[in-house]
Design a protein around this motif. Structure first.
Motif, PDB file in Angstrom:
ATOM      1  N   GLN A 110       0.824  -1.210   0.000  1.00  0.00           N
ATOM      2  CA  GLN A 110       0.000   0.000   0.000  1.00  0.00           C
ATOM      3  C   GLN A 110       0.859   1.261   0.000  1.00  0.00           C
ATOM      4  OE1 GLN A 110      -3.791  -0.241   0.679  1.00  0.00           O
ATOM      5  NE2 GLN A 110      -3.542   1.659  -0.447  1.00  0.00           N
ATOM      6  N   GLU A 163      -2.246   1.240  -7.088  1.00  0.00           N
ATOM      7  CA  GLU A 163      -2.989  -0.019  -7.101  1.00  0.00           C
ATOM      8  C   GLU A 163      -2.672  -0.904  -8.311  1.00  0.00           C
ATOM      9  OE1 GLU A 163      -7.628  -1.585  -6.798  1.00  0.00           O
ATOM     10  OE2 GLU A 163      -7.065   0.357  -5.943  1.00  0.00           O
ATOM     11  N   PHE A 218       0.250  -3.059  -7.444  1.00  0.00           N
ATOM     12  CA  PHE A 218       0.277  -3.752  -6.154  1.00  0.00           C
ATOM     13  C   PHE A 218       0.828  -5.175  -6.239  1.00  0.00           C
ATOM     14  CE2 PHE A 218      -3.166  -1.322  -3.509  1.00  0.00           C
ATOM     15  CZ  PHE A 218      -2.309  -0.231  -3.419  1.00  0.00           C
TER      16      PHE A 218
END
Length: 405
Positions: free
Chosen positions: A285, A290, A293
């Motif tokens: 995070q 994202e 990730f």
């Protein structure tokens, strides 16, 4: 002469006299008829009175139709009321009436019927006043200043206040929770120091920390124990609530969100404990956007399973320094400590931020790859991943040319 048929008068020329018994019976019958007449008249009068009273009562009821109690004006003082999930306008009106915000539930519902926005009221706590008119209560509960005790936690946030580039501080989660307990009455407020003290000393199980996280969290420094255990989301805090109760409500709700994100079961196939997986998710995070990730997650696994490699994440260096940036100074990288991943092998002792469900998923299912390096190489935050140092150095040069950092 015989007068058996009674056709002749007596000697005085009068009709024959009745017996005394017959006379008495006649008089008694007359008295009974008089009494029955009096009772009938009295009953008739009573019926008239009842009918007349009923008409008056009915008329009064008709005149009362549409009337209800209502205060005048904007009210005084402060009253905190809660709107629960699923509450209808009628439920809200009853809540306000019981708290004496409005004189009657009808006063609120009548005023609300003229405002279509009333259906947009969200669950949570609202700061109202006592003895408000129905229309004033509707207008106020729909205003921005009425909503109180609400904070939003985002992925990547931390418990502690963070240093700002201008030298100031950005409130951390614990400070925000303390601020959420405040209304206009400062005596009701929990201070940031009180919230921090409760977070560092309260029994973890009593706060609602999941059983699988208690062992790892209990080994952390007091101010770090709850890191990563508060999930992103909207939290409603009742103003004036004691700090330990605030934390219990927030952590308990977060425990349910962590379970919805897959923990602790997500760790079963990774070879990591659920708490370690949460720590990996917090690194994911903090280090990437994202879309990257799962690749960041792969780098973490590749580095921490190689006994010759250290993690070397700048986010871990800055974590105990309360700096939100990914850039580090040489002197900070030389500073010993449990979060110095340039000096220590393996994962840091705790998560370093809140984690989203996407980060947990990436920690559970990293992308396939041999990468052990990455750098933010585009201004939008996208990273470039490398297997060799030469490739990594080239990405760094390109990133600087693009103005990525």
């Amino acid at each position: 002469m015989s007068d058996d048929l009674g056709l002749f008068a007596d000697d005085a020329g009068e009709p024959p006299r009745r017996s005394r018994r017959e006379a008495r019976e006649q008089r008694a019958q007359l008295r009974r008829r008089k009494r029955r007449g009096s009772v009938t008249a009295l009953a008739g009068l009573l019926v008239l009175l009842l009918v007349g009273g009923g008409v008056v009562y009915g008329a009064m009821q008709i005149l009362q139709i549409g009337s209800y109690d209502d205060y005048e004006g904007a009210g005084t003082g402060e009253v905190v009321v809660e709107v629960s999930s699923g509450d209808t306008v009628s439920h809200i009106a009853q809540t306000l009436s019981k708290a004496d915000v409005v004189a009657s539930s009808t006063a609120f519902t009548k005023a609300a019927a003229e405002n279509k926005q009333i259906n947009s009221i969200q669950p949570g706590f609202y700061l109202m006043k006592s003895k408000m008119s129905g229309s004033a209560a509707v207008g106020h509960i729909l205003s921005a200043e009425a909503k109180t005790g609400r904070i939003e936690v985002r992925g990547g946030q931390r418990l502690e206040d963070q240093l700002s580039p201008d030298g100031g501080k950005t409130p951390g989660i614990l400070t925000k929770l303390a601020e959420a307990t405040c209304t206009g009455d400062e005596s009701q407020c929990t201070t940031s120091e009180q919230m921090h003290a409760a977070a560092g000393s309260a029994d973890l199980a009593s706060l609602g920390v999941p059983e699988w996280a208690i062992e790892g969290a209990s080994k952390a420094e007091p101010e770090r124990r709850l890191e990563g255990l508060i999930m992103p989301g909207i939290y409603d805090v009742k103003p004036g609530e004691p700090p330990e109760e605030v934390l219990r409500q927030v952590v308990t709700k977060s425990a349910a969100l962590l379970e919805a994100a897959g923990l602790p079961q997500a760790a079963d196939s990774t070879g990591r404990t659920p708490y370690e997986l949460l720590t990996i998710a917090s690194l994911v995070q903090s280090e990437g956007i994202e879309r990257d990730f799962d690749k960041v997650s792969r780098v973490i696994y590749n580095r921490t399973t190689d006994p010759q490699m250290r993690l070397q994440f700048d986010s871990t260096i800055n974590y105990p320094l309360d700096k939100p940036t990914l850039l580090t100074k040489s002197e900070d990288r030389q500073r010993p400590g449990p979060y110095n991943s340039y000096q220590n092998y393996g994962l840091p002792p705790t998560p370093i931020s809140t984690v989203s469900k996407a980060a947990v998923t990436a920690a559970e299912k990293p992308a396939d790859g041999t990468w052990v390096y990455f750098v933010k190489c585009y201004p939008d935050g996208t990273s470039c991943f490398a297997t060799t140092m030469a490739e990594h150095d080239r990405y760094i040069t390109e990133a600087q040319q693009r103005g990525a950092f």
